[in-house]
Design a protein around this motif. Sequence first.
Motif, PDB file in Angstrom:
ATOM      1  N   ILE A 192       0.866  -1.260  -0.019  1.00 35.58           N
ATOM      2  CA  ILE A 192      -0.053  -0.193  -0.038  1.00 35.58           C
ATOM      3  C   ILE A 192       0.936   1.093  -0.118  1.00 35.58           C
ATOM      4  N   LEU A 193       0.381   2.288  -0.604  1.00 39.36           N
ATOM      5  CA  LEU A 193       1.041   3.427  -0.834  1.00 39.36           C
ATOM      6  C   LEU A 193       0.369   4.782  -0.185  1.00 39.36           C
ATOM      7  N   GLY A 194       0.663   5.591   0.622  1.00 38.79           N
ATOM      8  CA  GLY A 194       0.018   6.805   1.212  1.00 38.79           C
ATOM      9  C   GLY A 194       0.767   8.130   0.800  1.00 38.79           C
ATOM     10  N   LEU A 195       0.305   9.169   0.547  1.00 33.69           N
ATOM     11  CA  LEU A 195       0.887  10.361   0.549  1.00 33.69           C
ATOM     12  C   LEU A 195       0.437  11.477   1.382  1.00 33.69           C
ATOM     13  N   VAL A 196       1.607  12.098   1.982  1.00 36.29           N
ATOM     14  CA  VAL A 196       1.277  13.263   2.790  1.00 36.29           C
ATOM     15  C   VAL A 196       0.730  14.389   2.362  1.00 36.29           C
ATOM     16  N   GLU A 197      -0.497  14.774   2.612  1.00 38.27           N
ATOM     17  CA  GLU A 197      -1.047  16.035   2.070  1.00 38.27           C
ATOM     18  C   GLU A 197      -1.873  16.890   3.182  1.00 38.27           C
ATOM     19  N   ALA A 198      -1.202  17.839   3.575  1.00 38.32           N
ATOM     20  CA  ALA A 198      -1.555  18.906   4.682  1.00 38.32           C
ATOM     21  C   ALA A 198      -2.105  18.130   5.805  1.00 38.32           C
ATOM     22  N   GLY A 199      -1.077  17.564   6.659  1.00 38.11           N
ATOM     23  CA  GLY A 199      -1.411  16.924   7.654  1.00 38.11           C
ATOM     24  C   GLY A 199      -2.277  15.860   7.786  1.00 38.11           C
ATOM     25  N   ARG A 200      -2.461  15.288   6.480  1.00 37.84           N
ATOM     26  CA  ARG A 200      -3.143  14.023   6.422  1.00 37.84           C
ATOM     27  C   ARG A 200      -2.497  12.899   5.475  1.00 37.84           C
ATOM     28  N   ILE A 201      -2.761  11.869   5.610  1.00 36.58           N
ATOM     29  CA  ILE A 201      -2.237  10.653   4.528  1.00 36.58           C
ATOM     30  C   ILE A 201      -3.266  10.116   3.722  1.00 36.58           C
ATOM     31  N   ARG A 202      -2.984  10.402   2.400  1.00 38.34           N
ATOM     32  CA  ARG A 202      -4.274   9.824   1.597  1.00 38.34           C
ATOM     33  C   ARG A 202      -3.597   8.526   0.644  1.00 38.34           C
ATOM     34  N   LEU A 203      -4.437   7.659   0.867  1.00 36.28           N
ATOM     35  CA  LEU A 203      -4.060   6.090   0.414  1.00 36.28           C
ATOM     36  C   LEU A 203      -4.406   6.388  -1.109  1.00 36.28           C
ATOM     37  N   VAL A 204      -3.216   6.115  -1.866  1.00 34.08           N
ATOM     38  CA  VAL A 204      -3.101   6.327  -3.350  1.00 34.08           C
ATOM     39  C   VAL A 204      -3.163   4.953  -3.921  1.00 34.08           C
ATOM     40  N   SER A 205      -2.695   4.028  -3.259  1.00 40.30           N
ATOM     41  CA  SER A 205      -2.753   2.575  -3.674  1.00 40.30           C
ATOM     42  C   SER A 205      -3.045   1.693  -2.657  1.00 40.30           C
ATOM     43  N   GLU A 206      -4.206   0.734  -2.780  1.00 34.68           N
ATOM     44  CA  GLU A 206      -4.292  -0.136  -1.434  1.00 34.68           C
ATOM     45  C   GLU A 206      -3.966  -1.526  -2.059  1.00 34.68           C
ATOM     46  N   GLY A 207      -3.210  -1.637  -3.217  1.00 38.91           N
ATOM     47  CA  GLY A 207      -2.673  -2.809  -3.611  1.00 38.91           C
ATOM     48  C   GLY A 207      -3.710  -3.836  -4.189  1.00 38.91           C
ATOM     49  N   LYS A 208      -3.598  -5.126  -3.780  1.00 34.38           N
ATOM     50  CA  LYS A 208      -4.684  -6.137  -4.565  1.00 34.38           C
ATOM     51  C   LYS A 208      -5.873  -6.162  -4.093  1.00 34.38           C
ATOM     52  N   ALA A 209      -6.896  -6.385  -5.048  1.00 30.09           N
ATOM     53  CA  ALA A 209      -8.314  -6.354  -5.011  1.00 30.09           C
ATOM     54  C   ALA A 209      -8.692  -7.093  -3.692  1.00 30.09           C
ATOM     55  N   GLY A 210      -9.625  -6.697  -2.868  1.00 26.94           N
ATOM     56  CA  GLY A 210      -9.953  -7.316  -1.803  1.00 26.94           C
ATOM     57  C   GLY A 210      -9.387  -7.086  -0.317  1.00 26.94           C
ATOM     58  N   SER A 211      -8.199  -6.313  -0.542  1.00 27.72           N
ATOM     59  CA  SER A 211      -7.552  -5.997   0.449  1.00 27.72           C
ATOM     60  C   SER A 211      -7.491  -4.406   1.005  1.00 27.72           C
ATOM     61  N   PHE A 212      -8.688  -3.590   0.506  1.00 23.55           N
ATOM     62  CA  PHE A 212      -8.664  -2.436   0.832  1.00 23.55           C
ATOM     63  C   PHE A 212      -9.384  -2.388   2.072  1.00 23.55           C
ATOM     64  N   VAL A 213      -8.848  -1.506   3.130  1.00 21.26           N
ATOM     65  CA  VAL A 213      -9.394  -1.432   4.487  1.00 21.26           C
ATOM     66  C   VAL A 213     -10.374  -0.212   4.542  1.00 21.26           C
ATOM     67  N   PRO A 214     -11.707  -0.254   4.784  1.00 24.27           N
ATOM     68  CA  PRO A 214     -12.796   0.809   4.744  1.00 24.27           C
ATOM     69  C   PRO A 214     -12.225   1.781   5.611  1.00 24.27           C
ATOM     70  N   ASP A 215     -12.822   2.933   5.302  1.00 26.17           N
ATOM     71  CA  ASP A 215     -12.652   4.061   6.069  1.00 26.17           C
ATOM     72  C   ASP A 215     -11.283   4.643   6.530  1.00 26.17           C
ATOM     73  N   HIS A 216     -10.380   4.046   5.641  1.00 22.30           N
ATOM     74  CA  HIS A 216      -9.012   4.291   5.904  1.00 22.30           C
ATOM     75  C   HIS A 216      -8.557   4.944   4.597  1.00 22.30           C
ATOM     76  N   GLU A 217      -8.962   5.294   3.802  1.00 22.50           N
ATOM     77  CA  GLU A 217      -8.605   6.019   2.459  1.00 22.50           C
ATOM     78  C   GLU A 217      -7.663   7.406   3.041  1.00 22.50           C
ATOM     79  N   LEU A 218      -8.362   8.057   3.733  1.00 21.78           N
ATOM     80  CA  LEU A 218      -7.597   9.387   4.404  1.00 21.78           C
ATOM     81  C   LEU A 218      -7.608   9.481   5.861  1.00 21.78           C
ATOM     82  N   THR A 219      -6.489   9.429   6.484  1.00 16.69           N
ATOM     83  CA  THR A 219      -6.030   9.480   7.856  1.00 16.69           C
ATOM     84  C   THR A 219      -5.472  10.699   8.307  1.00 16.69           C
ATOM     85  N   ARG A 220      -5.481  10.894   9.673  1.00 17.82           N
ATOM     86  CA  ARG A 220      -4.663  12.140   9.733  1.00 17.82           C
ATOM     87  C   ARG A 220      -3.369  11.518  10.630  1.00 17.82           C
TER      88      ARG A 220
END
Length: 687
Positions: A192-220
């Motif tokens: 998985i890959l996240g980018l730091v943007e204005a105090g938040r981490i935006r998930l830009v790749s969650e990897g394989k299908a079915g491995s996405f963790v809900p409600d964690h696309e954008l975290t502080r």
Amino acid sequence: MADRGPKRPTVSVPDDWPAHPDLTLALNGMGGFDWDLDSGLMHMDPPALEVFDMPPAEYDNRPETLGCRVPPTESARLDAVVAAALKDGSHSYGAYFRIRLRDGGLRWTHTQGSIRRDESGRPRRIIGVVRDASDEYTQAAERVAVDEERRRHTSVVERTTAALAHARTVRDVIAVLADEQGLSRLGAENVILGLVEAGRIRLVSEGKAGSFVPDHELTRVGDEFPMSEVVRTLTPRYLRSRAEFARDYPDLWPAIEPLDVGSAAYLPLIAQGRPIGVIGLFYRRESEFRDQERNVLVALGSSIAQSLARAMLYDQEHDLAAGLQQAMLPRRIPGVPDAQVAVRYRSARLGRDIGGDWYDVIPLPNGRVAAVVGDVQGHDTQAAALMGQLRIVLRAYAAEGHAPATVMARASAFLNELDTDRFATCVYVDADLSTGAARFVRAGHIDPLLRHSEGICRRLPVAGGLPLGISSEFKRLDYPVTTIHLAAGDTLVLCTDGLVEQPGADLDDGLRQLAREVREGPQDVQQLAERLCESAAERSGEDDMALLLLRRLGAPEHDIAGRFRQHIAPADPQGLSAARHMIRAAVRAWGARERSEEIELVADELITNALLHTDGEAVVNIRMPHSVQRRLRLEVEDNSSSLPRRREPGEAGVSGRGLLLVDRLADVWGVEPRGGGKCVWCEFNCP
């Protein structure tokens, strides 16, 4: 293989010093042997028999007795070493070999022998030692395993770095890391890959299908999650087991528990001393993440961070360039009465994906319309800026009602005044869609194409001048004008060379390929534009491209297989040559190849007469009707009311002899008054 060594003899510390050699050898798991080559007997002391795991009572001083302890392949290899040493005059030999113990296991053993020879050099005895080498083998195997692990880890970094070298955008970086090939390189189950943007981490790749963790696309960054933690601390976080995951991150564990994850490594991505993102590597197995593996992961994170920083900068520059490009191109194409227009632009694959190609459609006085396609040299923001200036200036000159040649000459002078080393190519057409008359001017650009309503597509050999900027530099601002007739249903194709250029291929071949695609494409100009862009995208061209299609509306004359019309100015040899070329191409395309030379010869004669004996231009019309008896009609109009007269060979002078040629080659011919001028016509039967 058994890893058991020989039993060390239990002895007390000797009183004598130094110790006897036999005791020294025995205490170190070594035994001696003395092999009498003449008798074939081999004496082995008890420590040597201990190495072979053979009781002294079972050994009869014969080497064959040891055969039960040495596997056949090992025995053959050892015999070859000894035989070679005896034969080549060596005084010693050494070899590793395996022996089979009484419990069936194998033990690595080493022997060293000293060959004793007589005065003649004949070998008489071998005196040597044999020892347990299983510890050496184990240590060597461990060293090999460590070296192999080090090479594997180094290979992960090298292969990933090599793959990232070709990634230009953030999307490219994600593709390198997260696809099946990337996961194989990293040895991970998921990334998985996240980018730091204005105090938040935006998930830009969650990897394989079915491995996405809900409600964690954008975290502080302040949240209690592993990605947030490594961004705050700038320190990797290693989770060695599922139990450690559940213990340290209970809020995240319910989403991780269903996944096939045994361990994970979260790495901060740091560029220029600041965190720009975080990558998470998930493994199916549990892992201790020893020092060497952690060092490799840190090096891998550094490589990914540099590639990601470069890609983010590229994306920012691309967005800026794309915005500039869009600002320079027309926001919308005005509606054109009696015509359909389609435009397309495709950015370059090199540089910053921006170039100097442009298109424009300009309403003109008296119901006319101008269409232009051009290309400023270069693929950068300067090329785009020059393109925008040149497009606006050219549009202003055209809207003022200037003639096509004047518009082109003034645009060239303007570009020269900008004091730039760039030049531009351009093709400009001023079309009266009510009559179909279209006047072309070309400045170093590729020729346009014309598709007739019946499907024939041909290249229009428009007379050309020097590119804009260069023509002003050399004071050659006279641009010839070529006039073409656009029939109802005809489609004009203007484009830049990015649509036809292919690496290693001739430009003319590209134009012929484009003509085939236009001929076989749909009638609707929007659909045709899409088809041409898709075809261009399949080729490996790396230039930007602008395309403009203009189709004259109206019901086509279905009884006409083809129509050709061109204006030829006086003292314009290039215009006359172009007319000859197009007449030849049109006649052959209409299926009249057998009479093409006759038609071309007659047309040349009539055009020449019109230009020589009148003060104005000549207008050439050719029509091929659909009928059972196909008869091609050629017409040449001029502004003189004086009618031509045919003369016979016996009369004095040479004037008028051309009509005799017309009379002999054409099936029928005549002269008709046309307003203030006349029209000389002739017809040819074309079965």
